[in-house]
Design a protein around this motif. Structure first.
Motif, short mmCIF file in Angstrom:
data_model
loop_
_atom_site.label_atom_id
_atom_site.label_comp_id
_atom_site.label_asym_id
_atom_site.label_seq_id
_atom_site.Cartn_x
_atom_site.Cartn_y
_atom_site.Cartn_z
N ILE A 1 0.77 -1.27 -0.23
CA ILE A 1 -0.08 0.06 0.01
C ILE A 1 0.85 1.30 -0.01
O ILE A 1 0.70 2.23 -0.58
CB ILE A 1 -1.08 -0.02 1.37
CG1 ILE A 1 -2.04 -1.10 1.11
CG2 ILE A 1 -1.49 1.29 1.50
CD1 ILE A 1 -2.79 -1.45 2.26
N GLN A 2 1.85 1.16 0.77
CA GLN A 2 2.83 2.33 1.05
C GLN A 2 3.63 2.48 -0.48
O GLN A 2 3.70 3.81 -0.88
CB GLN A 2 3.86 2.07 2.05
CG GLN A 2 4.97 3.13 2.25
CD GLN A 2 5.94 2.93 3.02
OE1 GLN A 2 5.40 2.32 4.47
NE2 GLN A 2 6.99 2.77 2.98
N ARG A 3 3.99 1.50 -0.91
CA ARG A 3 4.73 1.62 -2.13
C ARG A 3 3.54 2.29 -3.46
O ARG A 3 4.04 3.05 -4.13
CB ARG A 3 4.92 -0.05 -2.90
CG ARG A 3 5.47 0.02 -4.22
CD ARG A 3 7.11 0.37 -4.19
NE ARG A 3 7.64 1.48 -3.38
CZ ARG A 3 7.47 2.87 -3.83
NH1 ARG A 3 6.93 3.03 -4.99
NH2 ARG A 3 7.83 3.58 -3.01
N ARG A 4 2.51 1.87 -3.30
CA ARG A 4 1.42 2.16 -4.35
C ARG A 4 1.11 3.67 -4.25
O ARG A 4 0.99 4.42 -5.26
CB ARG A 4 0.05 1.54 -4.36
CG ARG A 4 -0.78 1.23 -5.70
CD ARG A 4 -2.09 0.80 -5.36
NE ARG A 4 -1.45 -0.54 -5.43
CZ ARG A 4 -2.06 -1.58 -4.52
NH1 ARG A 4 -2.76 -1.16 -3.66
NH2 ARG A 4 -1.42 -2.87 -4.56
N ASN B 1 4.81 11.50 4.78
CA ASN B 1 5.00 11.03 6.27
C ASN B 1 4.43 9.80 6.16
O ASN B 1 3.35 9.38 7.13
CB ASN B 1 4.39 11.96 7.19
CG ASN B 1 4.60 11.31 8.76
OD1 ASN B 1 5.50 10.76 8.83
ND2 ASN B 1 3.92 12.09 9.61
N LEU B 2 5.24 8.39 5.60
CA LEU B 2 4.81 7.46 5.75
C LEU B 2 5.40 6.51 6.57
O LEU B 2 6.69 6.54 6.74
CB LEU B 2 4.91 6.78 4.13
CG LEU B 2 4.47 7.33 3.15
CD1 LEU B 2 4.75 7.04 1.79
CD2 LEU B 2 2.98 7.34 3.30
N GLU B 3 4.74 5.65 7.42
CA GLU B 3 5.20 4.66 8.52
C GLU B 3 6.22 3.72 7.82
O GLU B 3 5.68 3.03 6.88
CB GLU B 3 4.02 4.02 9.12
CG GLU B 3 4.87 3.32 10.33
CD GLU B 3 3.43 2.68 11.12
OE1 GLU B 3 4.05 1.82 11.94
OE2 GLU B 3 2.37 2.82 10.77
N ARG B 4 7.42 3.50 8.22
CA ARG B 4 8.35 2.21 7.86
C ARG B 4 8.26 1.18 8.70
O ARG B 4 8.07 1.30 9.90
CB ARG B 4 9.74 3.07 7.75
CG ARG B 4 9.81 4.26 7.01
CD ARG B 4 9.60 4.01 5.57
NE ARG B 4 9.80 5.31 4.87
CZ ARG B 4 9.22 5.55 3.46
NH1 ARG B 4 8.69 4.63 2.88
NH2 ARG B 4 9.60 6.49 2.91
N ILE B 5 8.40 -0.03 8.03
CA ILE B 5 8.25 -1.33 8.86
C ILE B 5 9.51 -2.07 8.54
O ILE B 5 10.12 -1.94 7.42
CB ILE B 5 7.06 -2.07 8.79
CG1 ILE B 5 7.03 -2.57 7.33
CG2 ILE B 5 5.79 -1.29 9.06
CD1 ILE B 5 5.63 -3.61 7.17
N ILE C 1 10.50 -4.81 -1.43
CA ILE C 1 9.35 -3.76 -1.41
C ILE C 1 9.89 -2.76 -0.21
O ILE C 1 9.82 -1.52 -0.30
CB ILE C 1 8.14 -4.34 -0.81
CG1 ILE C 1 7.45 -4.95 -2.36
CG2 ILE C 1 6.90 -3.22 -0.78
CD1 ILE C 1 6.08 -5.82 -2.01
N HIS C 2 10.32 -3.35 0.92
CA HIS C 2 10.90 -2.57 1.88
C HIS C 2 12.04 -1.81 1.82
O HIS C 2 12.04 -0.66 1.76
CB HIS C 2 11.32 -3.49 3.13
CG HIS C 2 11.78 -2.67 4.31
ND1 HIS C 2 11.14 -1.76 5.24
CD2 HIS C 2 13.13 -2.42 4.85
CE1 HIS C 2 11.77 -1.32 6.08
NE2 HIS C 2 13.00 -1.65 5.82
N ALA C 3 12.85 -2.27 0.68
CA ALA C 3 13.94 -1.66 0.34
C ALA C 3 13.41 -0.44 -0.55
O ALA C 3 13.99 0.77 -0.60
CB ALA C 3 14.94 -2.39 -0.54
N HIS C 4 12.36 -0.83 -1.28
CA HIS C 4 11.85 0.25 -2.37
C HIS C 4 11.19 1.32 -1.53
O HIS C 4 11.45 2.47 -1.89
CB HIS C 4 10.77 -0.57 -3.02
CG HIS C 4 10.18 0.13 -4.33
ND1 HIS C 4 9.65 -0.52 -5.05
CD2 HIS C 4 10.22 1.36 -4.60
CE1 HIS C 4 9.10 0.32 -6.33
NE2 HIS C 4 9.39 1.85 -5.73
N ASN C 5 10.61 1.01 -0.54
CA ASN C 5 9.89 2.15 0.30
C ASN C 5 10.83 2.76 1.05
O ASN C 5 10.41 4.20 1.49
CB ASN C 5 8.80 1.52 1.21
CG ASN C 5 7.64 0.75 0.38
OD1 ASN C 5 7.22 1.52 -0.75
ND2 ASN C 5 6.89 0.13 1.34
#
Length: 422
Positions: A225-228, A252-256, A272-276
């Motif tokens: 969702i964050q990526r999109r 201001n997006l939360e990272r996990i 995807i995490h690396a992407h975000n």
């Protein structure tokens, strides 16, 4: 045996028929109360996967046996109902272990909780009992009937038992009840005890694994969702309407953190995490490794990976590679309306508005309730001078609830164009 002793024994025997008569008068009232409580639970409890409900009024035979065990003297002496805590029972059957805690907390906000007991919590791993959460709640006044027969007097401490279980816990409880409690049979044979303990352990492990998979899915879904969202924000910044760029948006997006590593799914989450996190180079490398490994004959999986690698290229302003990946993603899954939509976005940036209209139309033919797709196609129609089509799409986007400054600006410009025509 003397006559006096015999008389005393008779006096200590509860009159079953009398107790049955009293209990049967109360049963319809309990049924009404239980249904009112269940209706409130069904209305108020909110979970991602909605639970199912079972309810029952305790059968007279079960009630009578328990009264004899727990309150024999009261049953003999009283002409009133002997009140038990489980005469009314509602079972809430959840999908995942995490739901049990959520349901407990929601019940606490709805009722006065008298007691919470975790059945089976004290058993060792060698035993074959299964856990179940039992919550006793006081019956609220508004769940009681408005009027009662003259011979019915509800106890002041009337409670309803609410059991909370997972699907697997409930399945085990039903089978265990048939095999052991209903037949009053306790297995002494060691191989049989081992089989029951093994089955209990297998079901417990299955519940834990299902929950772990659920946790993993949530993390993956949040990342996607964050990526999109980041992709759409970049598209907003790059696509202009008649030379006007939309205002910058705060990000201001939360990272996990990544979940675990090793499987294809784990590699995807890592990518995807690396992407975000903005590590686009590493994200593209991992996406490519997954694609090159040909993880599955299922083309839909490759479609998803290509789509995400295309987003990473897009974030690097490498629109040519992004376009290739989005088109190839659609080739692997011709139902992927998002892949078609992304192709349209890239073509819009490249100012190929005819091509963009074609791909936005393809996306909408697959899924016709995309507000953003209507908006983007409206922009392309506007650039092509097809103002009526642009207005139709802009209205469709508004009807679908899209709130976007760009859409408002486009609408204003279209009105100006129509005024000029008139």
């Amino acid at each position: 045996m003397s006559e006096n002793i015999t008389d005393n024994l008779y006096k200590k025997i509860p009159a079953k028929n009398k107790i049955r008569e009293i209990y049967s008068r109360y049963t319809p009232v309990f049924q009404t109360i239980m249904e009112n409580i269940k209706e409130r639970l069904q209305e108020k409890i909110k979970l991602t996967s909605q639970p199912t409900y079972k309810s029952r009024i305790k059968s007279f035979n079960s009630y009578y046996k328990k009264v004899l065990r727990q309150h024999p003297e009261e049953a003999v002496a009283s002409e009133k109902l002997v009140c038990l805590t489980d005469m009314m029972g509602i079972r809430i059957i959840c999908t995942f272990l995490e739901d049990i805690t959520d349901v407990q907390e929601q019940i606490k906000s709805m009722f006065q909780v008298r007691e919470v007991e975790i059945k089976g919590a004290s058993q060792s791993y060698k035993e074959f009992g299964y856990e179940s959460v039992h919550v006793l709640v006081s019956v609220p006044d508004d769940c009681k009937p408005n009027s009662l027969p003259d011979d019915i007097l509800l106890p002041e401490e009337l409670v309803c038992e609410i059991q909370i279980r997972t699907i697997l816990q409930d399945a085990w409880a039903e089978v265990e009840h048939e095999l052991i409690y209903k037949t009053e049979f306790t297995p002494f044979d060691m191989p049989l005890k081992r089989k029951l303990a093994s089955m209990n352990a297998s079901l417990s492990l299955a519940d834990i694994i299902f929950q772990e998979i659920r946790d993993y899915q949530k993390k993956l879904q949040n990342e996607m969702i964050q990526r999109r969202q980041s992709f759409y924000e970049k598209a907003d910044d790059l696509i202009t309407v008649d030379g006007e760029k939309p205002s910058e948006k705060e990000k201001n997006l939360e990272r996990i953190n990544p979940y675990v590593r090793g499987t294809i799914d784990d590699m995807l989450l890592q990518a995807i995490h690396a992407h975000n996190s903005g590590d686009l180079k590493n994200a593209i490398i991992i996406y490519t490794q997954i694609i090159d490994s040909k993880p599955t004959p299922n083309n839909i999986v490759l479609s998803v990976i290509l789509k995400h690698r295309g987003m990473a290229y897009f974030a690097q302003n490498d629109f040519e590679n992004a376009l290739l990946d989005f088109k190839q993603s659609f080739e692997f899954d011709e139902k992927s309306f998002r892949s078609a939509y992304y192709v349209g976005i890239v073509l819009s940036i490249k100012k190929d508005y005819n091509g963009a209209v074609k791909w936005f139309t393809t996306s909408l033919e697959i899924n016709g309730i995309q507000s953003h797709a209507f908006y983007r196609r409206a922009v392309s129609y506007f650039e092509l001078g097809e103002f009526e089509k642009a207005m139709n799409d802009a209205v469709a986007a508004e009807k679908l609830g899209l709130e976007d400054p760009g859409l408002d600006s486009l609408h204003s410009k279209l009105i100006e164009k129509f005024d000029m025509k008139m």
